[in-house]
Write a protein that holds these residues in place. Sequence first.
Motif, PDB file in Angstrom:
ATOM      1  N   GLY A 174     -18.198   1.868   6.164  1.00  0.00           N
ATOM      2  CA  GLY A 174     -17.289   0.834   6.648  1.00  0.00           C
ATOM      3  C   GLY A 174     -16.594   0.120   5.512  1.00  0.00           C
ATOM      4  O   GLY A 174     -15.388  -0.158   5.578  1.00  0.00           O
ATOM      5  N   LEU A 175     -17.343  -0.163   4.449  1.00  0.00           N
ATOM      6  CA  LEU A 175     -16.779  -0.850   3.282  1.00  0.00           C
ATOM      7  C   LEU A 175     -15.606  -0.070   2.696  1.00  0.00           C
ATOM      8  O   LEU A 175     -14.548  -0.636   2.393  1.00  0.00           O
ATOM      9  N   ILE A 176     -15.777   1.242   2.563  1.00  0.00           N
ATOM     10  CA  ILE A 176     -14.737   2.067   1.962  1.00  0.00           C
ATOM     11  C   ILE A 176     -13.603   2.355   2.949  1.00  0.00           C
ATOM     12  O   ILE A 176     -12.436   2.465   2.559  1.00  0.00           O
ATOM     13  N   THR A 177     -13.914   2.456   4.238  1.00  0.00           N
ATOM     14  CA  THR A 177     -12.878   2.686   5.249  1.00  0.00           C
ATOM     15  C   THR A 177     -11.861   1.552   5.269  1.00  0.00           C
ATOM     16  O   THR A 177     -10.680   1.763   5.568  1.00  0.00           O
ATOM     17  N   ALA A 178     -12.318   0.355   4.925  1.00  0.00           N
ATOM     18  CA  ALA A 178     -11.407  -0.794   4.899  1.00  0.00           C
ATOM     19  C   ALA A 178     -10.229  -0.559   3.948  1.00  0.00           C
ATOM     20  O   ALA A 178      -9.129  -1.074   4.177  1.00  0.00           O
ATOM     21  N   ARG A 179     -10.436   0.224   2.905  1.00  0.00           N
ATOM     22  CA  ARG A 179      -9.365   0.475   1.931  1.00  0.00           C
ATOM     23  C   ARG A 179      -8.142   1.113   2.591  1.00  0.00           C
ATOM     24  O   ARG A 179      -7.003   0.714   2.333  1.00  0.00           O
ATOM     25  N   ALA A 180      -8.373   2.102   3.442  1.00  0.00           N
ATOM     26  CA  ALA A 180      -7.252   2.786   4.107  1.00  0.00           C
ATOM     27  C   ALA A 180      -6.496   1.829   5.023  1.00  0.00           C
ATOM     28  O   ALA A 180      -5.259   1.808   5.038  1.00  0.00           O
ATOM     29  N   PHE A 181      -7.223   1.033   5.799  1.00  0.00           N
ATOM     30  CA  PHE A 181      -6.575   0.074   6.702  1.00  0.00           C
ATOM     31  C   PHE A 181      -5.757  -0.959   5.924  1.00  0.00           C
ATOM     32  O   PHE A 181      -4.619  -1.264   6.274  1.00  0.00           O
ATOM     33  N   LEU A 182      -6.347  -1.499   4.861  1.00  0.00           N
ATOM     34  CA  LEU A 182      -5.662  -2.527   4.068  1.00  0.00           C
ATOM     35  C   LEU A 182      -4.393  -1.953   3.416  1.00  0.00           C
ATOM     36  O   LEU A 182      -3.351  -2.615   3.372  1.00  0.00           O
ATOM     37  N   ARG A 183      -4.507  -0.736   2.917  1.00  0.00           N
ATOM     38  CA  ARG A 183      -3.366  -0.094   2.262  1.00  0.00           C
ATOM     39  C   ARG A 183      -2.219   0.140   3.246  1.00  0.00           C
ATOM     40  O   ARG A 183      -1.057  -0.163   2.954  1.00  0.00           O
ATOM     41  N   GLN A 184      -2.553   0.669   4.407  1.00  0.00           N
ATOM     42  CA  GLN A 184      -1.524   1.000   5.384  1.00  0.00           C
ATOM     43  C   GLN A 184      -0.819  -0.253   5.913  1.00  0.00           C
ATOM     44  O   GLN A 184       0.401  -0.268   6.071  1.00  0.00           O
ATOM     45  N   HIS A 185      -1.572  -1.293   6.177  1.00  0.00           N
ATOM     46  CA  HIS A 185      -0.958  -2.525   6.680  1.00  0.00           C
ATOM     47  C   HIS A 185      -0.148  -3.228   5.599  1.00  0.00           C
ATOM     48  O   HIS A 185       0.872  -3.849   5.893  1.00  0.00           O
ATOM     49  N   MET A 186      -0.595  -3.116   4.353  1.00  0.00           N
ATOM     50  CA  MET A 186       0.162  -3.714   3.253  1.00  0.00           C
ATOM     51  C   MET A 186       1.541  -3.067   3.141  1.00  0.00           C
ATOM     52  O   MET A 186       2.552  -3.725   2.894  1.00  0.00           O
ATOM     53  N   LEU A 187       1.610  -1.750   3.380  1.00  0.00           N
ATOM     54  CA  LEU A 187       2.877  -1.019   3.313  1.00  0.00           C
ATOM     55  C   LEU A 187       3.624  -1.015   4.641  1.00  0.00           C
ATOM     56  O   LEU A 187       4.773  -0.566   4.709  1.00  0.00           O
ATOM     57  N   GLY A 188       2.974  -1.483   5.714  1.00  0.00           N
ATOM     58  CA  GLY A 188       3.598  -1.443   7.039  1.00  0.00           C
ATOM     59  C   GLY A 188       3.680  -0.037   7.591  1.00  0.00           C
ATOM     60  O   GLY A 188       4.601   0.292   8.349  1.00  0.00           O
ATOM     61  N   ARG A 189       2.697   0.817   7.268  1.00  0.00           N
ATOM     62  CA  ARG A 189       2.741   2.229   7.672  1.00  0.00           C
ATOM     63  C   ARG A 189       1.526   2.646   8.502  1.00  0.00           C
ATOM     64  O   ARG A 189       1.145   3.816   8.522  1.00  0.00           O
ATOM     65  N   TYR A 190       0.910   1.710   9.166  1.00  0.00           N
ATOM     66  CA  TYR A 190      -0.251   2.065   9.969  1.00  0.00           C
ATOM     67  C   TYR A 190       0.173   2.891  11.186  1.00  0.00           C
ATOM     68  O   TYR A 190       1.129   2.562  11.878  1.00  0.00           O
TER      69      TYR A 190
END
Length: 503
Positions: A174-190
């Motif tokens: 879960g800790l590492i999965t957060a990286r993908a979510f944070l990255r995508q939302h930061m770029l607006g590409r979720y």
Amino acid sequence: MSLKDRKEAFVTGLSGGTTLDIYTVTSVSAVSYLVWCILKQRTQIFDHPRDFLGQLLDFLLNWNNMLLAVTVYSNNISLLLFLCVLPVLFVLFTTKSKPRHQRTIKINFKTLTPKQYLPFKSYITIYRAMMMILTCLCILAVDFPIFPRRFAKVETWGTSLMDLGVGSFAFSMGLITARAFLRQHMLGRYSYTRNLFKAVKGSLPILAMGFFRLASVKYLNYQEHVTEYGKYWNFFFTLGCLPFLTNFFAPLIFMLSPLALSLIIGLTYEYALVKGGLMEYIISAPRTDFLSDNREGIFSLFGYFGICLNGLALGSIVLTVVPAPSNLLKMTNSREDLLAARKNKSSSIFTLTPLQGLFFMSVLFHAIYYLGENYYYYGVSRRMTNFLYVIWVSAYNSSFLFGYKLIENFIWGEVKVEYTTNETANNDIRVIEQSEAVPISLTAVNSNSLVLFLFANILTGVVNMNYNTLDSSEWSGIFVLMGYTLVLSTLTMILYHLGIVLR
């Protein structure tokens, strides 16, 4: 009884030990890291990555100490800690510390890249590598008499060192999965569908390992503990399901926050166990079909998913270069959100720094666990992954992450953040990537953790099929385990020096 039956009986009907004992034994990992940091700062022994003496000392501190803690010194951890710290006292009194430079970074949100937004964090590497080392050591050591039975997995109720294993893996995932979510939302590409597809695709290797283990166990007539996961379920199937569950429920996670959803799922599942008859079904129902055959593994997914969500909640706090707005509850911040928060200089009680977040999570989970342990009529059950198990695993992992972070800050200093409009400012973020603060042996483990874990499982099977671990003496047992530890460490170091990263 056959040897297979005796081995199964050796790990059956156990009740574990105390949580304080588990904390005490595993504190060796934090002390070993502290010792390594002091030696790194005060001497030149670790300055050359391929130096034999440095690599040997690295192995003794970060691999061998953990092996000794769960075997020879399991009943005298204070002596092991004393022997570990004693040489460092001599170094402290006879050497001078190297100059410590102020770790300052300058942030420009307009030009901030995802890699800069989510930089390498050394204490997270330490945490994940130490967890993997301890897991690999225990899966073979548990078959030897030298490994205390209080550390082996409990039957139904209780806490033990090995019960932390799969739970800690779920938390780390879960800790590492957060990286993908944070990255995508930061770029607006979720993208929900794209993430769901990637989750399924990414889980296939883990599920394949699960089927390989299942086939191997059945074909080789290898000893197995049915009440652990069921007749056909195993650890890999559980891990393989978590990425899909996390991405499938992502909209709900973003709406409620991972922490809130974890508490809702945990309490609802606990109600089903206690009031809905699910507890009696898991413990005593006959095994007549696929569901009843694998009921422990299938229903425990509720608990492991809750642990994964708690790791996700912590990841949204500790992974970013600077605290994102309301990061305790929200992980959907875009670049515009970051800019707006900085422009308005707005702050919230739900916006926490990594140190604050780790402290908050540790206190929160320990407080809930204390109340449950003292006032609730059911204790911890790894077999069912009940609510108290979820809270205990989350409390343990949050606390040790907090400890590694404190050591990093104490030795290398906290990072100071400055905001600017300078276009090239974000290049300074590399100073937070304190890669020299991580022992090479732990970097090597983290670079190929899945390969290491697979090889450890295979090697464990080979040893058990060719050596009578149950009747081994203390000396022969520790000799075999040290050889096993050396082989695993050497494998990761060879892959590291060859530049091979397979994760």
